[in-house]
Design an enzyme around this catalytic site. Structure first.
Site, PDB file in Angstrom:
ATOM      1  N   ASP A   7       3.273  -0.847  -2.667  1.00  0.00           N
ATOM      2  CA  ASP A   7       1.892  -0.440  -2.399  1.00  0.00           C
ATOM      3  C   ASP A   7       0.974  -1.275  -3.280  1.00  0.00           C
ATOM      4  O   ASP A   7       1.371  -1.757  -4.347  1.00  0.00           O
ATOM      5  CB  ASP A   7       1.691   1.048  -2.695  1.00  0.00           C
ATOM      6  CG  ASP A   7       0.305   1.518  -2.273  1.00  0.00           C
ATOM      7  OD1 ASP A   7      -0.056   1.319  -1.099  1.00  0.00           O
ATOM      8  OD2 ASP A   7      -0.427   2.087  -3.115  1.00  0.00           O
ATOM      9  N   GLU A   9      -3.362  -1.637  -4.655  1.00  0.00           N
ATOM     10  CA  GLU A   9      -4.743  -1.177  -4.685  1.00  0.00           C
ATOM     11  C   GLU A   9      -5.628  -2.419  -4.763  1.00  0.00           C
ATOM     12  O   GLU A   9      -5.206  -3.462  -5.303  1.00  0.00           O
ATOM     13  CB  GLU A   9      -5.005  -0.250  -5.872  1.00  0.00           C
ATOM     14  CG  GLU A   9      -4.157   1.010  -5.891  1.00  0.00           C
ATOM     15  CD  GLU A   9      -4.345   1.925  -4.700  1.00  0.00           C
ATOM     16  OE1 GLU A   9      -5.386   1.818  -4.025  1.00  0.00           O
ATOM     17  OE2 GLU A   9      -3.444   2.746  -4.443  1.00  0.00           O
ATOM     18  N   GLU A  52     -16.913   2.439  -3.888  1.00  0.00           N
ATOM     19  CA  GLU A  52     -16.147   3.245  -2.936  1.00  0.00           C
ATOM     20  C   GLU A  52     -14.657   3.150  -3.224  1.00  0.00           C
ATOM     21  O   GLU A  52     -13.926   4.133  -3.132  1.00  0.00           O
ATOM     22  CB  GLU A  52     -16.452   2.800  -1.505  1.00  0.00           C
ATOM     23  CG  GLU A  52     -15.770   3.665  -0.452  1.00  0.00           C
ATOM     24  CD  GLU A  52     -16.159   3.254   0.958  1.00  0.00           C
ATOM     25  OE1 GLU A  52     -16.957   2.314   1.102  1.00  0.00           O
ATOM     26  OE2 GLU A  52     -15.653   3.879   1.903  1.00  0.00           O
ATOM     27  N   HIS A 152      -5.221   7.713  -5.740  1.00  0.00           N
ATOM     28  CA  HIS A 152      -4.252   6.719  -5.285  1.00  0.00           C
ATOM     29  C   HIS A 152      -3.842   5.850  -6.472  1.00  0.00           C
ATOM     30  O   HIS A 152      -4.657   5.524  -7.331  1.00  0.00           O
ATOM     31  CB  HIS A 152      -4.874   5.831  -4.191  1.00  0.00           C
ATOM     32  CG  HIS A 152      -5.061   6.530  -2.892  1.00  0.00           C
ATOM     33  ND1 HIS A 152      -4.484   6.093  -1.725  1.00  0.00           N
ATOM     34  CD2 HIS A 152      -5.758   7.649  -2.572  1.00  0.00           C
ATOM     35  CE1 HIS A 152      -4.827   6.906  -0.742  1.00  0.00           C
ATOM     36  NE2 HIS A 152      -5.610   7.847  -1.231  1.00  0.00           N
ATOM     37  N   ASP A 157       2.238   5.892  -5.512  1.00  0.00           N
ATOM     38  CA  ASP A 157       2.297   5.964  -4.055  1.00  0.00           C
ATOM     39  C   ASP A 157       3.575   5.342  -3.510  1.00  0.00           C
ATOM     40  O   ASP A 157       4.125   5.803  -2.507  1.00  0.00           O
ATOM     41  CB  ASP A 157       1.079   5.277  -3.438  1.00  0.00           C
ATOM     42  CG  ASP A 157      -0.186   6.130  -3.553  1.00  0.00           C
ATOM     43  OD1 ASP A 157      -0.098   7.224  -4.130  1.00  0.00           O
ATOM     44  OD2 ASP A 157      -1.237   5.686  -3.074  1.00  0.00           O
TER      45      ASP A 157
END
Length: 243
Positions: A7, A9, A52, A152, A157
């Site tokens: 995963d 980010e 965001e 997250h 994750d």
């Protein structure tokens, strides 16, 4: 088969607009078991993280200020994943970002040259059409504990996704039947918890009465989740339940 559950980010949603990877998290599985090997790295981006995005993963520009650039960790990361099957939820997003970072830094290969890819979102949509198939929804569906997932995070994750993948593909997750309250067992709510690698080779020559009761509880949970189709509760002759 060696698999890497992965995963990332990022600073935003589109690598073609100059957004960067800021965190990479990987856990390794072999023969459908976690090996304990992981790769985790925060990365300093070439641009600021959008507000965001920070609200999703909580990773700030200040936190990333002293982290290495992607170019500094690229070789180590590629070495970790090379030759594996990458298990990714919504693979197009993460692979698109990784490929763009490799391109920006002059690396000659792309993910398709290095690894195969299994997209758990595609698997989930095929198995559960018309339903929510994000990671939180799949955890609820399969009884996987993700209560510690407030934001997250790439490594967290990927650890959760490993459990989801094993359930999605019909195999046993890395759980054992343990006494109530022990780590890695099943609590009264029937929540599945991941066990550490040193538990996997534990031999139990004969199940205790308590373990048999927990086994029956687990089979009842499987029967409920499969709408009465748990084969271990049936004798196979006329669909009658085993007593």
């Amino acid at each position: 088969m060696r698999q890497i559950v992965l995963d990332t980010e990022t600073t935003g949603i589109d690598p073609n607009e100059g957004h960067n990877i800021i965190e990479i998290g990987c856990v390794e599985m072999e023969k459908r078991r976690l090996t304990g090997r992981t790769y985790h790295q925060y990365v300093k981006p070439d641009r600021e993280v959008e507000e965001e995005a920070i609200s999703v993963h909580g990773i700030t520009n200040e936190y990333l200020a002293d982290k290495p650039k992607f170019s500094e960790v690229m070789e180590e990361f590629i070495e970790f994943i090379r030759g594996a099957d990458l298990v990714i939820h919504n693979a197009a997003f993460d692979v698109g970002f990784i490929d763009k970072e490799l391109e920006r830094n002059g690396y000659p290969e792309r993910i398709a040259d290095i690894c195969t890819v299994t997209d758990t979102l595609a698997l989930a949509r095929e198995k559960h059409p018309g339903q929510k198939n994000n990671l939180d929804a799949l955890c609820r569906r399969y009884g996987i504990d993700n209560s510690h997932r407030e934001l997250h995070g790439a490594l967290l994750d990927s650890e959760i996704l490993a459990d989801v993948y094993l359930m999605l593909t019909g195999g046993q997750t890395s759980l054992v039947l343990a006494h109530e309250g022990e780590e890695g067992g099943m609590n009264q709510a029937g929540v599945i918890h991941r066990v550490q690698g040193d538990h996997w080779e534990l031999a139990v020559p004969r199940a205790s009465d308590e373990e048999m009761k927990e086994h029956e509880t687990f089979l009842a949970l499987l029967d409920k989740k499969s709408d009465g189709e748990c084969v271990w509760l049936r004798d196979g002759s006329e669909g009658e339940e085993v007593h």
